[in-house]
Enzyme design. Sequence first.
Site, PDB file in Angstrom:
ATOM      1  CG  ASP A   1      -1.945  -1.143   1.167  1.00 21.61           C
ATOM      2  OD1 ASP A   1      -1.896  -1.965   0.241  1.00 21.61           O
ATOM      3  OD2 ASP A   1      -2.771  -1.229   2.097  1.00 21.61           O
TER       4      ASP A   1
ATOM      5  CE  LYS B   1      -4.032  -4.142   1.073  1.00 23.35           C
ATOM      6  NZ  LYS B   1      -4.666  -3.215   2.011  1.00 23.35           N
TER       7      LYS B   1
ATOM      8  CB  CYS C   1      -2.200  -2.645   5.265  1.00 24.63           C
ATOM      9  SG  CYS C   1      -3.889  -1.989   5.178  1.00 24.63           S
TER      10      CYS C   1
END
Length: 200
Positions: A9, A104, A150
Amino acid sequence: MTKALFIIDVQNDFTEGGALGVDGGAAVAADTTRYLAHAHGDYALVIASRDWHDPEGDNGGHFAAPGTDPDYVATWPSHCVAGTAGAEYHPGLDLSHVSMHVKKGQGEPAYSIYDGEVEGGASDGATISAVLEEHGVTEVDVVGIATDYCVRASVLDAIEHGRHVRVFTDLIAGVARESSDAALLEMGHAGAVLGASDSD
């Protein structure tokens, strides 16, 4: 042993100036680029993930309802909406060595790279777990954002799926010091090796 790198990310909305920007996010992008310039050959796969939330709706309660404040635990401001600049990779991250991309959170909360699906190529729509099995990957190195969310979730899932995991502590950035420290302790207790990317 066959090795993969997870880049978690590293997106505009999670770096400075973004909807959920963290301090040090741009540095993670630049430093990961520098790392990959000399280390990409160590990996059978370099896999980058992105939050990629639906523009309509609350994404399964992930986005705070209009007119309400997010609690920054389970609900968040709108971020990384599909097709927006905030969802794109940070420009400091060189993607030339990335072999696979994962999206995602498409309509639902998703923190771990294991919650997403591979985008494009022969593995389109596959899970990370299936891809790692297919390529015989036994070791995973992890970098990215955010340490306490994450990155944490991805590391714990990789360990649960039987991988030997290293977290490069110089190539991650977290939302808050206390929760990031707690996440690092949790990852270490679960079996992850914590250290700098130049510690080999």
